[in-house]
Design a protein around this motif. Structure first.
Motif, mmCIF file in Angstrom:
data_model
loop_
_atom_site.group_PDB
_atom_site.id
_atom_site.type_symbol
_atom_site.label_atom_id
_atom_site.label_comp_id
_atom_site.label_asym_id
_atom_site.label_seq_id
_atom_site.Cartn_x
_atom_site.Cartn_y
_atom_site.Cartn_z
ATOM 1 N N HIS A 62 8.293 -14.235 2.014
ATOM 2 C CA HIS A 62 7.609 -13.549 3.116
ATOM 3 C C HIS A 62 7.138 -14.837 4.059
ATOM 4 N N SER A 63 7.796 -15.664 4.392
ATOM 5 C CA SER A 63 7.356 -16.753 5.463
ATOM 6 C C SER A 63 7.551 -16.181 6.666
ATOM 7 N N ASP A 64 8.564 -15.141 6.663
ATOM 8 C CA ASP A 64 8.818 -14.848 8.100
ATOM 9 C C ASP A 64 8.017 -13.687 8.567
ATOM 10 N N ILE A 65 7.334 -13.005 7.792
ATOM 11 C CA ILE A 65 6.120 -12.073 8.022
ATOM 12 C C ILE A 65 4.941 -12.795 8.693
ATOM 13 N N PRO A 66 4.446 -12.257 9.899
ATOM 14 C CA PRO A 66 3.159 -12.828 10.340
ATOM 15 C C PRO A 66 1.951 -12.654 9.826
ATOM 16 N N ASP A 67 1.096 -13.523 9.972
ATOM 17 C CA ASP A 67 -0.074 -13.544 9.279
ATOM 18 C C ASP A 67 -0.943 -12.601 10.117
ATOM 19 N N LEU A 68 -1.838 -11.873 9.251
ATOM 20 C CA LEU A 68 -2.559 -10.746 9.803
ATOM 21 C C LEU A 68 -3.877 -11.446 10.712
ATOM 22 N N SER A 69 -4.002 -10.544 12.173
ATOM 23 C CA SER A 69 -4.825 -11.210 12.928
ATOM 24 C C SER A 69 -5.857 -10.365 13.479
ATOM 25 N N HIS A 70 -7.006 -10.676 14.178
ATOM 26 C CA HIS A 70 -7.957 -9.643 14.547
ATOM 27 C C HIS A 70 -7.212 -8.612 15.576
ATOM 28 N N ASP A 71 -6.281 -9.198 16.542
ATOM 29 C CA ASP A 71 -5.527 -8.526 17.299
ATOM 30 C C ASP A 71 -4.997 -7.208 16.581
ATOM 31 N N ASP A 72 -4.401 -7.342 15.531
ATOM 32 C CA ASP A 72 -3.454 -6.267 14.770
ATOM 33 C C ASP A 72 -4.496 -5.297 14.296
ATOM 34 N N LEU A 73 -5.640 -5.553 13.921
ATOM 35 C CA LEU A 73 -6.847 -4.684 13.577
ATOM 36 C C LEU A 73 -7.329 -3.925 14.776
ATOM 37 N N ASP A 74 -7.347 -4.535 16.129
ATOM 38 C CA ASP A 74 -7.600 -3.840 17.029
ATOM 39 C C ASP A 74 -6.539 -2.768 17.753
ATOM 40 N N TRP A 75 -5.358 -3.387 17.268
ATOM 41 C CA TRP A 75 -4.282 -2.631 18.142
ATOM 42 C C TRP A 75 -4.138 -1.170 17.093
ATOM 43 N N ALA A 76 -4.310 -1.155 15.949
ATOM 44 C CA ALA A 76 -3.906 -0.119 15.301
ATOM 45 C C ALA A 76 -5.013 1.013 15.056
ATOM 46 N N ASP A 77 -4.536 2.368 14.991
ATOM 47 C CA ASP A 77 -5.108 3.511 14.826
ATOM 48 C C ASP A 77 -5.484 3.681 13.250
ATOM 49 N N GLY A 78 -4.713 3.121 12.222
ATOM 50 C CA GLY A 78 -4.848 3.224 10.677
ATOM 51 C C GLY A 78 -4.440 2.179 10.177
ATOM 52 N N TYR A 79 -4.885 1.890 9.077
ATOM 53 C CA TYR A 79 -4.689 0.603 8.102
ATOM 54 C C TYR A 79 -4.254 0.973 6.873
ATOM 55 N N PHE A 80 -3.228 0.558 6.278
ATOM 56 C CA PHE A 80 -2.830 0.552 5.072
ATOM 57 C C PHE A 80 -2.990 -0.755 4.372
ATOM 58 N N PHE A 81 -3.767 -1.117 3.519
ATOM 59 C CA PHE A 81 -4.060 -2.307 2.779
ATOM 60 C C PHE A 81 -3.471 -2.342 1.331
ATOM 61 N N SER A 82 -2.799 -3.223 1.066
ATOM 62 C CA SER A 82 -2.376 -3.531 -0.367
ATOM 63 C C SER A 82 -2.468 -4.851 -0.909
ATOM 64 N N MET A 83 -3.561 -5.095 -2.162
ATOM 65 C CA MET A 83 -3.533 -6.381 -2.778
ATOM 66 C C MET A 83 -3.769 -6.182 -4.072
ATOM 67 N N PRO A 84 -3.653 -7.170 -4.886
ATOM 68 C CA PRO A 84 -3.801 -7.392 -6.547
ATOM 69 C C PRO A 84 -5.416 -7.442 -6.573
ATOM 70 N N THR A 85 -5.612 -6.983 -7.707
ATOM 71 C CA THR A 85 -7.049 -7.168 -8.340
ATOM 72 C C THR A 85 -7.417 -8.575 -8.740
ATOM 73 N N ARG A 86 -8.601 -8.999 -8.492
ATOM 74 C CA ARG A 86 -9.056 -10.283 -8.954
ATOM 75 C C ARG A 86 -10.478 -9.972 -9.852
ATOM 76 N N TYR A 87 -10.341 -9.929 -11.021
ATOM 77 C CA TYR A 87 -11.588 -9.530 -11.816
ATOM 78 C C TYR A 87 -12.587 -8.381 -11.127
ATOM 79 N N GLY A 88 -11.543 -7.414 -10.943
ATOM 80 C CA GLY A 88 -12.220 -6.287 -10.238
ATOM 81 C C GLY A 88 -12.683 -6.258 -8.747
ATOM 82 N N ASN A 89 -12.118 -7.021 -8.271
ATOM 83 C CA ASN A 89 -12.192 -7.245 -6.943
ATOM 84 C C ASN A 89 -11.117 -7.417 -5.852
ATOM 85 N N VAL A 90 -11.164 -7.601 -4.675
ATOM 86 C CA VAL A 90 -10.014 -8.110 -3.940
ATOM 87 C C VAL A 90 -10.236 -9.607 -4.079
#
Length: 199
Positions: A62-90
């Protein structure tokens, strides 16, 4: 009608959450949203990543996919987050980014967004529910609005029945999981659309 803007952001060590994010992005686009797909930057030392071929291969995949930035958060109306668990946390990669968001949070740029989250773990009791619930605590601090899937579609139960967000067994993202993720993404897009319409 204004097109809702959905940010799909993920962290993936071995590929499961990358696949989840791809499906979420596809479903949101199909539901009429403009979508940005972004990844949380890898913060683990290269020497550690290189100890596992699967981890190293995923980073390259996934090296072609840009890293998340603050601008992305500002731009969006909605966020879909996906991540594995680490000891019951992100994972630390997610937390490291979240911890940089103070300035835009203080400006109110994270308030009144709609948010949903998914996770994965090696087994059914590997911390999935705790991971999503602990992540939603951050979302409440932001003043964003949580759009959990609940039991709003049979796909939720068929994928394991987690009402807080789809949880996937690592390496086992099957048709049931894809249907649940697609439903969750469409639901997020629906609420983002309503939000935009009343803005």
């Amino acid at each position: 009608m204004t097109t809702p803007k959905i940010l799909v952001a993920y962290y993936s060590t071995y590929g499961t959450n990358h696949a989840v994010a791809d499906e979420a992005a596809r479903a949101a686009r199909e539901a009429g949203a403009e979508v940005r797909l972004r990844r949380f930057a890898e913060t683990a030392p290269e020497a550690v990543v290189n100890t596992q071929d699967a981890w190293k291969d995923q980073l390259a995949a996934h090296s072609d996919i840009p890293d998340l930035s603050h601008d992305d958060l500002d731009w969006a109306d909605g966020y879909f987050f996906s991540m594995p668990t680490r000891y019951g946390n992100v994972p630390s990669q997610v937390r490291s980014f979240i911890d940089t968001c103070g300035p835009i949070w203080q400006e109110g740029k994270l308030a009144n967004k709609v948010v949903t989250a998914t996770t994965s773990a090696g087994n059914a009791h590997g911390g999935q529910e705790a991971t999503i619930l602990s992540f939603y605590t951050t979302i409440m601090h932001w003043g964003s609005l949580i759009v959990a899937p609940g039991y709003t579609d049979p796909a939720v139960g068929e994928a394991g029945g987690n009402p807080y967000g789809t949880s996937i067994k690592a390496g086992a993202f099957d048709d049931a999981g894809r249907a649940a993720v697609a439903h969750q993404s469409r639901r997020l897009t629906e609420f983002a659309t309503r939000l935009v319409a009343t803005a």
